[in-house]
Design an enzyme around this catalytic site. Structure first.
Site, PDB file in Angstrom:
ATOM      1  N   THR A 126     -12.780  -2.210   2.882  1.00  0.00           N
ATOM      2  CA  THR A 126     -13.559  -0.972   3.033  1.00  0.00           C
ATOM      3  C   THR A 126     -14.464  -0.717   1.848  1.00  0.00           C
ATOM      4  OG1 THR A 126     -11.947   0.034   4.482  1.00  0.00           O
ATOM      5  CG2 THR A 126     -13.303   1.540   3.214  1.00  0.00           C
TER       6      THR A 126
ATOM      7  N   TYR B 259     -15.352   2.540  10.715  1.00  0.00           N
ATOM      8  CA  TYR B 259     -16.518   1.923  10.084  1.00  0.00           C
ATOM      9  C   TYR B 259     -16.311   0.405  10.135  1.00  0.00           C
ATOM     10  CZ  TYR B 259     -12.839   1.976   6.690  1.00  0.00           C
ATOM     11  OH  TYR B 259     -11.607   1.836   6.107  1.00  0.00           O
TER      12      TYR B 259
ATOM     13  N   SER C  80      -8.980  -7.062   5.210  1.00  0.00           N
ATOM     14  CA  SER C  80      -7.804  -7.696   4.607  1.00  0.00           C
ATOM     15  C   SER C  80      -6.640  -7.912   5.566  1.00  0.00           C
ATOM     16  CB  SER C  80      -7.324  -6.904   3.395  1.00  0.00           C
ATOM     17  OG  SER C  80      -6.651  -5.726   3.781  1.00  0.00           O
TER      18      SER C  80
ATOM     19  N   THR D 267      -7.630  -2.453   1.723  1.00  0.00           N
ATOM     20  CA  THR D 267      -6.380  -1.804   1.285  1.00  0.00           C
ATOM     21  C   THR D 267      -5.194  -2.170   2.168  1.00  0.00           C
ATOM     22  OG1 THR D 267      -6.854   0.146   2.633  1.00  0.00           O
ATOM     23  CG2 THR D 267      -7.625   0.169   0.324  1.00  0.00           C
ATOM     24  N   ASP D 268      -5.446  -2.684   3.378  1.00  0.00           N
ATOM     25  CA  ASP D 268      -4.311  -2.946   4.261  1.00  0.00           C
ATOM     26  C   ASP D 268      -3.306  -3.929   3.664  1.00  0.00           C
ATOM     27  OD1 ASP D 268      -5.709  -1.359   5.941  1.00  0.00           O
ATOM     28  OD2 ASP D 268      -5.801  -2.767   7.617  1.00  0.00           O
TER      29      ASP D 268
ATOM     30  N   LYS E 213       1.092   0.848   0.418  1.00  0.00           N
ATOM     31  CA  LYS E 213       0.182   1.787   1.076  1.00  0.00           C
ATOM     32  C   LYS E 213       1.045   2.758   1.877  1.00  0.00           C
ATOM     33  CE  LYS E 213      -4.063   1.912   3.874  1.00  0.00           C
ATOM     34  NZ  LYS E 213      -5.131   1.101   4.529  1.00  0.00           N
TER      35      LYS E 213
ATOM     36  N   GLU F  28      25.740  -4.218   4.755  1.00  0.00           N
ATOM     37  CA  GLU F  28      25.814  -4.144   6.227  1.00  0.00           C
ATOM     38  C   GLU F  28      26.071  -5.507   6.872  1.00  0.00           C
ATOM     39  OE1 GLU F  28      25.591  -0.127   6.898  1.00  0.00           O
ATOM     40  OE2 GLU F  28      25.818  -1.758   8.339  1.00  0.00           O
TER      41      GLU F  28
END
Ligand code: DGL
Length: 355
Positions: free
Chosen positions: A38, A52, A85, A118-119, A191, A312
């Site tokens: 971005t 965008y 990304s 940013t992903d 993120k 677990e």
């Protein structure tokens, strides 16, 4: 008279350029490797902040858009990729890490900034945290609004990232993410919001510092090994072991796990519910696969807190490895690199307590 005036103005010009050259001489040399995202995105209107197109603007225009960079560093740019990304691949990471290592070996490079979508910033940051063989700063930066938006956050984020990358205070802190005036460590950053400018957090474990008027201020440091202190060497690798992530939920079944095994994965990360819990059919299938030689990494979809060995699941009995506090997406990265070094699950588990 004229010649005196000319001489004087020539003297001033020469002196200024000498001062500037001397000043430039004092500034750190920072290389910007642009990969898309971005921060290089464009929207249809100045109010378009979602929907965008990412990865449109080239590195030279990103640098030109922030003339103030020249006051804090000698900046040069390379367009390594131009992608959104979510399309980042293992091969992209290997290319990027190799380029970073070549550049940081050069005495005329003091730091590197990587502009990135940013992903998957958090994943690229962690991969480089484990594979960059230098203590010089590597700072990854993106933006949540495209370059065409009112109050685009890209320019100030880029300026801040260059300031961090050029600072002696940033040396030997591991790969850093600089976004929204915050400095976060590659191991714990994630993120946390799909659209807000302050999306990058290290929940519970916290930021490493802030950027105050273009100056990094550090308050914490990571306790885990990184960069020059890691054992991983990707210099001769052109691919990584295949490891995929299956996501746990109610009604969990083994369809995804079976597909990964059939596709020939070496390892499977299971993002279990709670403390990495496995439903009965999932546990049975993963145990079978371990017995057939697949590597099983038990992680958690929860997002905070450690996935604890023996909690677990009887991991000693099933010979699974647990992710400690690494998210499933970062556990995948460490498991891939671990499998380039060893198939000994005790050694792999130690790596998850070391990095
Ligand atoms: N397509 C997303 C990416 O490139 C846009 C998100 C962003 O860069 O902020 O990661």
């Amino acid at each position: 008279m004229l010649s005196r005036l000319f001489q004087r103005s020539l003297f001033v010009a020469v002196t200024c350029s000498a001062v500037f050259a001397q000043a430039a001489d004092k500034l750190p040399n920072v290389v910007i490797l642009a990969t898309g995202g971005t921060i290089a995105g464009t929207g249809a209107t100045s109010t378009t902040t979602v929907g965008y197109t990412a990865a449109k603007v080239g590195v030279d225009r990103l640098i030109e858009a922030v003339p103030e960079l020249k006051q804090i560093a000698n900046v040069s740019g390379e367009q390594t990729f131009q992608i959104a990304s979510e399309n980042m691949t293992n091969e992209n990471w290997l290319t990027l890490a190799k380029r970073v290592n070549v550049l940081l070996k050069q005495s005329n490079v003091d730091g590197i900034v990587i502009t990135h979508g940013t992903d998957t910033i958090e994943e690229t940051a962690y991969f480089l945290n484990l594979t960059v063989k230098s203590r010089k700063p590597v700072v990854i930066v993106g933006s949540m609004r495209p370059s065409t938006a009112i109050s685009a956050d890209g320019p100030i984020n880029l300026y801040n990232a260059v300031a961090v990358a050029g600072s002696a205070d940033s040396v030997n802190r591991g790969v850093l993410v600089a976004m929204n005036d915050e400095i976060l460590g590659a191991r714990d950053v994630t993120k946390t919001n799909t659209m807000l400018a302050n999306t990058f957090r290290s929940p519970e474990l916290g930021d490493l510092g802030y950027i105050v008027s273009g100056k990094p201020k550090f308050y914490r440091a990571t306790t885990r090994k990184h960069t020059a202190d890691t054992e991983f060497d990707i210099s001769k690798l052109d691919k990584l072991p295949a490891v995929d992530i299956a996501y746990g939920s109610a009604n969990a079944n083994t369809i995804a796990i079976d597909a990964f095994a059939a596709a020939g994965d070496e390892g499977i990360v299971y993002a279990g519910t709670g403390d990495g819990s496995l439903s009965t059919p999932v546990r049975a299938r993963l145990t079978e696969l371990r017995q057939k030689g697949f590597f099983i990494l038990r992680s958690s979809r929860v997002g905070n807190g450690p996935t604890v060995r023996g909690g677990e699941n009887d991991d000693d009995k099933t010979d699974f490895v647990v992710s400690d506090t690494l998210s499933p997406q970062k556990a995948r990265i460490l498991l891939m690199l671990a499998l380039t070094r060893t198939h000994d699950t005790k050694k792999i588990q130690d790596m998850f307590y070391t990095y």
